[in-house]
Design a protein around this motif. Sequence first.
Motif, PDB file in Angstrom:
ATOM      1  N   TYR A 299       0.845  -1.189   0.000  1.00  0.00           N
ATOM      2  CA  TYR A 299       0.000   0.000   0.000  1.00  0.00           C
ATOM      3  C   TYR A 299       0.879   1.237   0.000  1.00  0.00           C
ATOM      4  N   GLU A 300       0.711   2.066  -1.045  1.00  0.00           N
ATOM      5  CA  GLU A 300       1.501   3.291  -1.202  1.00  0.00           C
ATOM      6  C   GLU A 300       2.993   2.993  -1.122  1.00  0.00           C
ATOM      7  N   GLY A 301       3.395   1.901  -1.767  1.00  0.00           N
ATOM      8  CA  GLY A 301       4.807   1.561  -1.849  1.00  0.00           C
ATOM      9  C   GLY A 301       5.393   0.887  -0.625  1.00  0.00           C
ATOM     10  N   ILE A 302       4.583   0.596   0.387  1.00  0.00           N
ATOM     11  CA  ILE A 302       5.075  -0.028   1.626  1.00  0.00           C
ATOM     12  C   ILE A 302       4.445  -1.416   1.752  1.00  0.00           C
ATOM     13  N   GLU A 303       5.283  -2.393   2.088  1.00  0.00           N
ATOM     14  CA  GLU A 303       4.782  -3.743   2.300  1.00  0.00           C
ATOM     15  C   GLU A 303       4.339  -3.905   3.755  1.00  0.00           C
ATOM     16  N   TRP A 304       3.120  -4.424   3.939  1.00  0.00           N
ATOM     17  CA  TRP A 304       2.559  -4.616   5.265  1.00  0.00           C
ATOM     18  C   TRP A 304       2.171  -6.087   5.458  1.00  0.00           C
ATOM     19  N   ARG A 305       2.384  -6.593   6.666  1.00  0.00           N
ATOM     20  CA  ARG A 305       1.837  -7.882   7.057  1.00  0.00           C
ATOM     21  C   ARG A 305       0.608  -7.598   7.903  1.00  0.00           C
ATOM     22  N   VAL A 306      -0.528  -8.181   7.504  1.00  0.00           N
ATOM     23  CA  VAL A 306      -1.800  -7.884   8.165  1.00  0.00           C
ATOM     24  C   VAL A 306      -2.289  -9.134   8.896  1.00  0.00           C
ATOM     25  N   ASP A 307      -2.571  -9.001  10.196  1.00  0.00           N
ATOM     26  CA  ASP A 307      -3.091 -10.097  11.022  1.00  0.00           C
ATOM     27  C   ASP A 307      -4.281  -9.590  11.825  1.00  0.00           C
ATOM     28  N   GLU A 308      -5.228 -10.475  12.085  1.00  0.00           N
ATOM     29  CA  GLU A 308      -6.301 -10.142  13.015  1.00  0.00           C
ATOM     30  C   GLU A 308      -5.948 -10.748  14.370  1.00  0.00           C
ATOM     31  N   HIS A 309      -5.998  -9.922  15.417  1.00  0.00           N
ATOM     32  CA  HIS A 309      -5.590 -10.354  16.753  1.00  0.00           C
ATOM     33  C   HIS A 309      -6.756 -10.316  17.732  1.00  0.00           C
ATOM     34  N   ASP A 310      -6.785 -11.276  18.599  1.00  0.00           N
ATOM     35  CA  ASP A 310      -7.759 -11.304  19.694  1.00  0.00           C
ATOM     36  C   ASP A 310      -7.324 -10.272  20.731  1.00  0.00           C
ATOM     37  N   ALA A 311      -8.213  -9.279  20.967  1.00  0.00           N
ATOM     38  CA  ALA A 311      -7.859  -8.193  21.882  1.00  0.00           C
ATOM     39  C   ALA A 311      -8.691  -8.219  23.153  1.00  0.00           C
ATOM     40  N   ARG A 312      -9.392  -9.332  23.399  1.00  0.00           N
ATOM     41  CA  ARG A 312     -10.286  -9.383  24.560  1.00  0.00           C
ATOM     42  C   ARG A 312      -9.519  -9.295  25.881  1.00  0.00           C
ATOM     43  N   ALA A 313      -8.265  -9.689  25.868  1.00  0.00           N
ATOM     44  CA  ALA A 313      -7.479  -9.621  27.102  1.00  0.00           C
ATOM     45  C   ALA A 313      -6.546  -8.410  27.114  1.00  0.00           C
ATOM     46  N   THR A 314      -6.677  -7.531  26.115  1.00  0.00           N
ATOM     47  CA  THR A 314      -5.793  -6.364  26.018  1.00  0.00           C
ATOM     48  C   THR A 314      -6.386  -5.192  26.793  1.00  0.00           C
ATOM     49  N   PRO A 315      -5.681  -4.653  27.775  1.00  0.00           N
ATOM     50  CA  PRO A 315      -6.189  -3.493  28.524  1.00  0.00           C
ATOM     51  C   PRO A 315      -6.435  -2.307  27.589  1.00  0.00           C
ATOM     52  N   GLY A 316      -7.578  -1.646  27.781  1.00  0.00           N
ATOM     53  CA  GLY A 316      -7.896  -0.480  26.968  1.00  0.00           C
ATOM     54  C   GLY A 316      -8.321  -0.805  25.559  1.00  0.00           C
ATOM     55  N   ALA A 317      -8.617  -2.076  25.275  1.00  0.00           N
ATOM     56  CA  ALA A 317      -9.020  -2.472  23.926  1.00  0.00           C
ATOM     57  C   ALA A 317     -10.322  -1.776  23.530  1.00  0.00           C
ATOM     58  N   LYS A 318     -10.445  -1.455  22.253  1.00  0.00           N
ATOM     59  CA  LYS A 318     -11.640  -0.785  21.743  1.00  0.00           C
ATOM     60  C   LYS A 318     -12.586  -1.753  21.054  1.00  0.00           C
ATOM     61  N   GLY A 319     -12.289  -3.031  21.136  1.00  0.00           N
ATOM     62  CA  GLY A 319     -13.137  -4.039  20.537  1.00  0.00           C
ATOM     63  C   GLY A 319     -12.597  -5.408  20.865  1.00  0.00           C
ATOM     64  N   PRO A 320     -13.338  -6.459  20.513  1.00  0.00           N
ATOM     65  CA  PRO A 320     -12.893  -7.817  20.811  1.00  0.00           C
ATOM     66  C   PRO A 320     -11.687  -8.245  19.977  1.00  0.00           C
ATOM     67  N   SER A 321     -11.473  -7.567  18.844  1.00  0.00           N
ATOM     68  CA  SER A 321     -10.330  -7.909  17.981  1.00  0.00           C
ATOM     69  C   SER A 321      -9.881  -6.677  17.239  1.00  0.00           C
ATOM     70  N   CYS A 322      -8.718  -6.761  16.656  1.00  0.00           N
ATOM     71  CA  CYS A 322      -8.184  -5.650  15.879  1.00  0.00           C
ATOM     72  C   CYS A 322      -7.315  -6.203  14.763  1.00  0.00           C
ATOM     73  N   LEU A 323      -7.114  -5.360  13.742  1.00  0.00           N
ATOM     74  CA  LEU A 323      -6.171  -5.695  12.680  1.00  0.00           C
ATOM     75  C   LEU A 323      -4.847  -5.019  12.993  1.00  0.00           C
ATOM     76  N   VAL A 324      -3.775  -5.763  12.884  1.00  0.00           N
ATOM     77  CA  VAL A 324      -2.442  -5.208  13.107  1.00  0.00           C
ATOM     78  C   VAL A 324      -1.714  -5.172  11.773  1.00  0.00           C
ATOM     79  N   PHE A 325      -1.325  -3.955  11.356  1.00  0.00           N
ATOM     80  CA  PHE A 325      -0.552  -3.746  10.135  1.00  0.00           C
ATOM     81  C   PHE A 325       0.906  -3.567  10.552  1.00  0.00           C
ATOM     82  N   ASP A 326       1.751  -4.479  10.128  1.00  0.00           N
ATOM     83  CA  ASP A 326       3.141  -4.492  10.579  1.00  0.00           C
ATOM     84  C   ASP A 326       4.062  -4.308   9.380  1.00  0.00           C
ATOM     85  N   ALA A 327       4.806  -3.183   9.377  1.00  0.00           N
ATOM     86  CA  ALA A 327       5.826  -2.939   8.356  1.00  0.00           C
ATOM     87  C   ALA A 327       7.185  -3.042   9.032  1.00  0.00           C
TER      88      ALA A 327
END
Length: 201
Positions: free
Chosen positions: A15-43
Amino acid sequence: MFNASRNEQMRMITYEGIEWRVDEHDARATPGAKGPSCLVFDADTVVRRVWAFPEDWNDLSDDALGALIDVAIPSPRAAPSARTPGGGVEHEAMEIARECTARTRALLAEVAVLRDANRALRADREARIAECRRQRDQMRIAIESYASALRASGVPPERAVVLLKSAMHEGGVDLLEPDDQERDEIVREGVAWAIEAYFAA
């Protein structure tokens, strides 16, 4: 609701010349989470966490999926990235600020190019209008001189109009399309100038 099977999915996008690894993570145990899961874009040098995304995110095109990064808001208590020097929210916020600055500069550069192009077009248009006015004035002088000469030669007004129209057609009016309104307007205006000059002679 978070689908545990989707946590095993991983996708690579560009995306826009940058390679990203995209994963969906379980965030139910993450403090301050804004939802049960999130997408993590890792460059290589930055990590983005996206909380708002469609369930079928893995079916999106690279551009549609990458566009989620642009609206991503870092988690208030996001864990530092192991590969991001200084990690944490402050560093991620600085990265977003840099990207915003770069995109703003690019946009301003495009605006400057468009502005200069518009100025050039406006100058060209004004020059063409001025040239048309000059040509029109010269045509009027020629028609008035011709009408005066016909009057001085004793040519009657009806015959003078016929001769004028013939001269205008031979002069290039016929090069315009027969149904061109400009062609009819030029002839009408020329006849009006000729009649005025004929009776003023």
